[in-house]
Design a protein around this motif. Structure first.
Motif, short mmCIF file in Angstrom:
data_model
loop_
_atom_site.label_atom_id
_atom_site.label_comp_id
_atom_site.label_asym_id
_atom_site.label_seq_id
_atom_site.Cartn_x
_atom_site.Cartn_y
_atom_site.Cartn_z
N PRO A 24 140.54 -22.46 0.25
CA PRO A 24 141.44 -21.31 0.23
C PRO A 24 140.76 -20.00 -0.18
O PRO A 24 141.14 -18.95 0.27
N LYS A 25 139.77 -20.07 -1.03
CA LYS A 25 139.12 -18.85 -1.51
C LYS A 25 137.82 -18.55 -0.76
O LYS A 25 137.07 -17.67 -1.17
N LEU A 43 139.68 -6.93 1.57
CA LEU A 43 138.63 -6.07 1.05
C LEU A 43 139.08 -5.42 -0.26
O LEU A 43 138.33 -5.39 -1.24
N TYR A 44 140.30 -4.93 -0.30
CA TYR A 44 140.81 -4.31 -1.53
C TYR A 44 140.86 -5.33 -2.67
O TYR A 44 140.45 -5.03 -3.78
N ARG A 45 141.34 -6.52 -2.39
CA ARG A 45 141.40 -7.56 -3.42
C ARG A 45 140.01 -7.86 -3.96
O ARG A 45 139.81 -8.00 -5.16
N SER A 46 139.04 -7.93 -3.06
CA SER A 46 137.66 -8.19 -3.48
C SER A 46 137.13 -7.06 -4.35
O SER A 46 136.44 -7.29 -5.34
N MET A 47 137.45 -5.82 -3.98
CA MET A 47 137.00 -4.67 -4.76
C MET A 47 137.60 -4.69 -6.16
O MET A 47 136.92 -4.41 -7.14
N VAL A 48 138.88 -5.03 -6.25
CA VAL A 48 139.53 -5.10 -7.56
C VAL A 48 138.89 -6.20 -8.40
O VAL A 48 138.59 -6.00 -9.58
N LEU A 85 135.48 -15.29 -1.40
CA LEU A 85 134.12 -15.45 -1.89
C LEU A 85 133.12 -14.77 -0.96
O LEU A 85 132.20 -14.08 -1.41
N LYS A 86 133.31 -14.94 0.34
CA LYS A 86 132.44 -14.27 1.31
C LYS A 86 132.49 -12.76 1.13
O LYS A 86 131.47 -12.08 1.11
N GLN A 87 133.70 -12.23 0.98
CA GLN A 87 133.87 -10.78 0.82
C GLN A 87 133.24 -10.30 -0.48
O GLN A 87 132.60 -9.24 -0.52
N LEU A 88 133.39 -11.05 -1.55
CA LEU A 88 132.78 -10.67 -2.83
C LEU A 88 131.26 -10.63 -2.72
O LEU A 88 130.62 -9.73 -3.28
N ARG A 89 130.69 -11.56 -2.00
CA ARG A 89 129.23 -11.55 -1.82
C ARG A 89 128.77 -10.34 -1.03
O ARG A 89 127.73 -9.75 -1.32
#
Length: 109
Positions: A16-17, A54-59, A21-25
């Motif tokens: 699910p994540k 993308l916004y969630r990853s940025m936060v 995880l890809k976006q965070l990297r």
């Protein structure tokens, strides 16, 4: 005998994540770029990524940087962030604090 590499990839892709995880990297990689280059990378990424992800990853990355720098989260972060950026502007920030300010600037500029 099952192909375990293919099995692991299938499991990993379905987690699910996995997308988060890809976006965070990807975002973490931008931390090494100059602000202008990071902005270009962001604009390019917006063409291929859901803005909400993308916004969630940025936060998430922002909160991680805050935690690593002992900056409180939420509304309490204001004075600590003001102090951080004042030190950088006055040229009295340590190298570590300059790095924190640069990482935050890449995220939100």
């Amino acid at each position: 005998m099952p192909n375990w590499a293919q099995f692991r990839e299938g499991i990993k892709a379905g987690l699910p994540k996995a997308e988060l995880l890809k976006q965070l990297r990807i975002l973490e990689g931008w931390q090494k770029l100059a602000p202008g280059e990071a902005l270009s990378a962001l604009n390019e990424e917006l063409k291929n990524c859901a803005p909400a992800l993308l916004y969630r990853s940025m936060v998430d990355l922002n909160l991680t940087i805050h935690r690593e720098a002992d900056i409180p989260a939420g509304a309490e972060s204001g004075p600590a962030l003001k102090q951080l950026f004042t030190e950088v502007q006055q040229g009295i920030a340590s190298d570590e604090r300059k790095k924190v300010a640069a990482r935050l600037s890449v995220l939100w500029n």
